[in-house]
Motif scaffolding. Structure first.
Motif, PDB file in Angstrom:
ATOM      1  N   LYS A  14     -25.775  22.276  -1.858  1.00  7.38           N
ATOM      2  CA  LYS A  14     -25.551  22.764  -3.034  1.00  7.38           C
ATOM      3  C   LYS A  14     -23.938  21.583  -3.704  1.00  7.38           C
ATOM      4  CE  LYS A  14     -21.324  25.122  -3.192  1.00  7.38           C
ATOM      5  NZ  LYS A  14     -21.075  23.626  -3.746  1.00  7.38           N
ATOM      6  N   SER A  15     -23.881  21.335  -2.787  1.00  2.00           N
ATOM      7  CA  SER A  15     -23.114  19.774  -3.211  1.00  2.00           C
ATOM      8  C   SER A  15     -23.137  18.274  -3.906  1.00  2.00           C
ATOM      9  CB  SER A  15     -22.114  19.521  -2.390  1.00  2.00           C
ATOM     10  OG  SER A  15     -20.684  20.102  -1.812  1.00  2.00           O
ATOM     11  N   ARG A  19     -23.990  17.362  -7.767  1.00  2.00           N
ATOM     12  CA  ARG A  19     -24.045  15.306  -7.635  1.00  2.00           C
ATOM     13  C   ARG A  19     -24.933  14.916  -8.809  1.00  2.00           C
ATOM     14  NH1 ARG A  19     -26.573  11.157  -6.759  1.00  2.00           N
ATOM     15  NH2 ARG A  19     -28.094  12.398  -5.292  1.00  2.00           N
ATOM     16  N   ASP A  30     -16.404  22.313  -9.265  1.00  2.00           N
ATOM     17  CA  ASP A  30     -16.304  22.414  -8.588  1.00  2.00           C
ATOM     18  C   ASP A  30     -15.811  23.242  -7.718  1.00  2.00           C
ATOM     19  OD1 ASP A  30     -17.255  22.375  -5.729  1.00  2.00           O
ATOM     20  OD2 ASP A  30     -18.476  20.125  -5.824  1.00  2.00           O
ATOM     21  N   ASP A  32     -14.395  23.655  -4.829  1.00  2.00           N
ATOM     22  CA  ASP A  32     -14.218  23.135  -3.682  1.00  2.00           C
ATOM     23  C   ASP A  32     -13.536  22.161  -3.558  1.00  2.00           C
ATOM     24  OD1 ASP A  32     -15.546  24.947  -1.811  1.00  2.00           O
ATOM     25  OD2 ASP A  32     -16.821  23.302  -1.761  1.00  2.00           O
ATOM     26  N   ALA A 111     -19.552  25.284  -9.593  1.00  2.00           N
ATOM     27  CA  ALA A 111     -20.574  24.764  -8.425  1.00  2.00           C
ATOM     28  C   ALA A 111     -19.883  25.643  -7.965  1.00  2.00           C
ATOM     29  CB  ALA A 111     -20.350  23.815  -8.070  1.00  2.00           C
TER      30      ALA A 111
END
Length: 202
Positions: A14-15, A19, A30, A32, A111
């Motif tokens: 996912k990250s 990006r 995001d 996170d 995200a």
């Protein structure tokens, strides 16, 4: 404001997908990143976490000790829910602010790893994109990237929604079992799809 909810289990990519979307010029919010910012040294939430779990879960410089907290919450559902009750409302507020600041973009990415585990963002997201891979790849990626033990990774996976559950609910799915280059191609393709869909809906 058209928002794509980008989600996926730990280690699914996912990250990395976020990006790539950012490199394509898509605004990415995001949760996170917001979480890390809100639990950095000197942030008000850290004091509440220290009160709830004990000062040993706060580092010397005043940040949340992510390693210690992680070990604790993945061995106790009650502690995980307690931490979520402290963090999630504040993260939600910040996420909405960021999304509103990008509301002129054709579409945005939100995200959020645990999208299907909660209904907190259902009214905000127009469409969901799941980044998925086989469990063996999840485990090996996280072990290599974060240095976690296999047991720890499996406990994290067990605390998240199952792959079959996420796949049944997602509007779009990218299978990420190959190379970074393959993921980049797939993200590019779906980016073009989203741009066209947004143009039609205007």
């Amino acid at each position: 404001m058209y928002v794509i909810g980008l989600t996926g289990g730990i280690g699914a990519g996912k990250s990395e997908a976020a990006r790539i979307f950012a490199e394509l010029g898509v605004p990415v919010v995001d949760v996170d990143v917001i979480s890390r910012r809100l639990t950095a040294a000197g942030q008000p939430l850290v004091a509440r976490i220290g009160e709830a779990f004990g000062r040993e879960y706060v580092t010397a410089d005043g940040a949340m000790d992510r390693g210690k907290i992680r070990d604790r919450i993945f061995s106790s559902d009650a502690d995980r829910r307690l931490l979520e009750s402290i963090l999630h409302p504040a993260i939600h507020t910040e996420a909405i602010k960021e999304l509103e600041s990008y509301n002129q973009a054709p579409y945005q990415i939100l995200a959020i790893p645990l999208f299907f585990e909660s209904n907190r963002y259902e009214g905000i997201v127009n469409r969901t994109l799941l980044i998925d891979c086989v469990e063996e790849n999840q485990i090996s990626r996280v072990v290599n990237r974060n240095g976690f033990t296999e047991k720890m990774v499996r406990s994290i996976i067990a605390a998240q929604a199952s792959r079959s559950f996420r796949r049944a609910l997602a509007n779009d799915i990218i299978d990420n079992n190959g190379s970074i280059e393959e993921l980049e191609q797939k993200v590019q393709q779906i980016h073009e799809k989203f741009i066209q869909a947004c143009a039609v809906s205007e």
